[in-house]
Write an enzyme that holds these catalytic residues in place. Structure first.
Site, PDB file in Angstrom:
ATOM      1  CE  LYS A 174      -1.489   2.763   3.027  1.00  0.00           C
ATOM      2  NZ  LYS A 174      -1.424   4.040   2.232  1.00  0.00           N
ATOM      3  N   GLY A 205      -4.687   3.057  -1.222  1.00  0.00           N
ATOM      4  CA  GLY A 205      -5.600   3.396  -0.149  1.00  0.00           C
ATOM      5  C   GLY A 205      -4.963   4.360   0.818  1.00  0.00           C
ATOM      6  CG  ASP A 206      -7.532   6.541   3.421  1.00  0.00           C
ATOM      7  OD1 ASP A 206      -7.769   5.407   3.888  1.00  0.00           O
ATOM      8  OD2 ASP A 206      -8.416   7.404   3.257  1.00  0.00           O
ATOM      9  N   GLY A 207      -4.413   5.566   5.081  1.00  0.00           N
ATOM     10  CA  GLY A 207      -4.086   4.866   6.318  1.00  0.00           C
ATOM     11  C   GLY A 207      -5.292   4.375   7.075  1.00  0.00           C
ATOM     12  N   GLY A 209      -8.126   3.553   5.887  1.00  0.00           N
ATOM     13  CA  GLY A 209      -8.821   2.517   5.145  1.00  0.00           C
ATOM     14  C   GLY A 209      -7.971   1.272   4.972  1.00  0.00           C
ATOM     15  CB  VAL A 210      -5.958   0.078   2.086  1.00  0.00           C
ATOM     16  CG1 VAL A 210      -5.004  -1.079   1.786  1.00  0.00           C
ATOM     17  CG2 VAL A 210      -7.094   0.084   1.070  1.00  0.00           C
ATOM     18  N   GLY A 211      -4.820   0.857   5.022  1.00  0.00           N
ATOM     19  CA  GLY A 211      -3.757   0.714   6.020  1.00  0.00           C
ATOM     20  C   GLY A 211      -4.226  -0.034   7.257  1.00  0.00           C
ATOM     21  CD  GLU A 249      13.536   1.440   9.392  1.00  0.00           C
ATOM     22  OE1 GLU A 249      14.014   2.485   9.908  1.00  0.00           O
ATOM     23  OE2 GLU A 249      14.063   0.330   9.507  1.00  0.00           O
ATOM     24  CB  CYS A 282      12.927   9.977   8.489  1.00  0.00           C
ATOM     25  SG  CYS A 282      13.617   8.635   7.499  1.00  0.00           S
ATOM     26  CD  GLU A 382      10.411  13.662  11.238  1.00  0.00           C
ATOM     27  OE1 GLU A 382      11.288  13.106  10.560  1.00  0.00           O
ATOM     28  OE2 GLU A 382       9.370  13.087  11.605  1.00  0.00           O
TER      29      GLU A 382
END
Length: 479
Positions: A174, A205-207, A209-211, A249, A282, A382
């Site tokens: 994803k 998908g987005d987090g 939903g599919v996430g 990560e 990051c 951050e």
């Protein structure tokens, strides 16, 4: 505008059910550059089912054959570099020259490193001379959900897919809904390389939903996620009920410790590293810690370096930084710049607002703050944009305390000509990586962090091992 709504499941491009259109916005222009569909539960279930069905056969495929398929993927990758670069420029704003070299180059480099490491790795080995009838077997974890970010898209896709494939895992990818186009090009590459159906599957998908559906799915054995610390915590909680392996990560707030005896280019190098990819890395050296004896000079050099940087449309060739990925990110960065000013930091380059030549696009002025103190928001959060904070220290002990005074622990940097001091610093800095005097990590070196920067390691044999289970066998009969 590109309209690609299909997902890659079980070796075929399939239409989502039902369609759920999502516009991908070009951050250089604020205009839509593509329309995709976001998946639903049925799409996620279909992809996981395909990966589950393909797992026994893929695990049983000799590792030499799995390596050969990754080698074939590398050959296909070489033919699609421009397609990948154009996709990443349009969807997340990497300047086209940088996309062609760094963004595309990172992916092929990781795949080559995995092949090299795997050929030297014993997936089946004796425990030792003392135990001739004990065997250690490394086998695939199982079905892996791979969730990748928008900032270094092909870097992260290849770090996960290459390692998982060689380990014998089947997978569902994803990609970020902000940068899905490069991942769809990659799925075409997987197909052309001839991977068996179901080994690799892609669902956009987005987090939420599919996430969420993937990380809590009972038939997913492992989640490998790269993204924000906030999302990593949520994923860990969602995955806990099924006790699946979770590899994270996450964010970083790297310290770049510059001692008085640092080389002449150390400060400029640190600023340029910070501003690369418009600060959206990051492992960016976002906190520059400078020894008091050279502090004023370092601030002057940093300001001069940042002021010489140009900001430009990502589609234009040349050496410049592009926009940040979207309006949400732009607003966050602007808020933190304003917060830095309100809390008393001194702006020596850049500042709030769009660069003067723009009235559209998510462009940020390369910004440098001096006289930052550890309690300031910009020293702790951050920012994920082209914003550098400079702080002063007196002694080596002060530098260590300042560098480690963060909830993150991804990458720290040290600049000194004193080899013994550099080595001492490397041992006490609390981060998964330490880079010294501009020397980058070598091919196959593990990427990963400590504390709220996550767990697990990516790249080379360390990355492959994260997708492997260790099986101890006694009573082995020599063959």
């Amino acid at each position: 505008m590109i309209e690609k709504r299909n997902f890659y499941i079980n070796g075929q491009w399939v239409a989502p059910s039902p369609p759920n259109d999502h516009q991908v916005i070009d951050p250089s222009t604020e205009e839509p550059c593509a329309v995709i569909s976001l998946g639903g539960q049925a799409d996620t279930d279909a992809a996981v089912a395909a990966a589950t069905a393909a797992l026994p056969g893929w695990m049983a495929t000799p590792v030499e054959e799995r390596i050969a398929l990754v080698e074939k993927l590398i050959e296909v990758y070489k033919t699609r570099g421009e397609d990948l670069a154009q996709a990443m420029t349009a969807e997340m704003g990497a300047p086209i020259d940088m996309a062609r070299t760094q963004q595309v180059g990172a992916g092929i480099g990781h795949l080559k490193n995995f092949v090299r490491a795997a050929k030297a790795f014993q997936f089946d080995r004796p425990l030792g001379d003392h135990a001739p009838n004990d065997r250690i077997i490394f086998e695939a974890v199982g079905v892996a959900a791979l969730i990748t970010p928008w900032n270094w898209p092909m870097n992260q896709v290849t770090l996960k897919v290459g390692a998982a494939a060689i380990a014998g895992c089947t997978m569902v990818l994803k990609p970020s809904e902000e940068s899905p186009l490069n991942a769809m090009v990659f799925a075409e590459m997987i197909d052309e390389a001839g991977f068996p159906a179901g080994v690799f599957n892609l669902v956009n998908g987005d987090g939420l939903g599919v996430g969420n559906q993937l990380t809590g799915h009972p038939d997913v054995d492992m989640v490998s996620f790269t993204g924000s610390t906030r999302a990593g915590i949520a994923i860990s909680k969602n995955a806990a009920d099924t006790l699946k392996k979770v590899h994270l990560e996450l964010g970083g707030k790297g310290a770049n410790v510059i001692f008085a005896d640092a080389d002449d280019k150390a400060v400029k190098r640190g600023v340029m590293h910070m501003m690369n990819n418009t600060g959206q890395s990051c492992n960016a050296p976002s906190r520059m810690l400078v020894q008091a004896e050279i502090y004023d000079q370092a601030v002057e050099i940093a300001a001069e370096t940042a002021n010489k940087l140009t900001v430009g449309n990502a589609h234009e060739e040349g050496r410049h930084i592009g926009p940040v990925v979207n309006k949400t990110q732009w607003d966050k960065i602007q808020g933190l710049i304003e917060k830095g000013i309100a809390e008393g930091a001194r702006v020596v380059a850049g500042g709030p607002g769009l660069p003067e030549q723009f009235n559209k696009g998510f462009y940020v002025r390369p910004t440098v703050f001096a006289d930052v103190t550890p309690d300031m928001t910009i020293a702790r959060e951050e920012i994920f944009g082209p914003v550098l904070s400079i702080m002063k220290f007196d002694s080596e002990e002060d530098a260590v305390a300042l560098a480690n005074d963060t909830e993150y622990g991804l990458t720290n940097y040290v600049q000194t000509q004193d080899g013994a001091r550099a080595n001492r610093m490397a041992r006490v800095l609390r981060s998964g990586m330490v880079e010294m005097n501009g020397q980058p990590r070598s091919a196959g070196s593990p990427f990963g962090g400590m504390k709220k920067s996550g767990n697990g390691r990516e790249g080379g044999i360390f990355g492959i091992e994260d997708f492997l289970e260790v099986k101890a066998v006694s009573g082995w009969t020599p063959e």
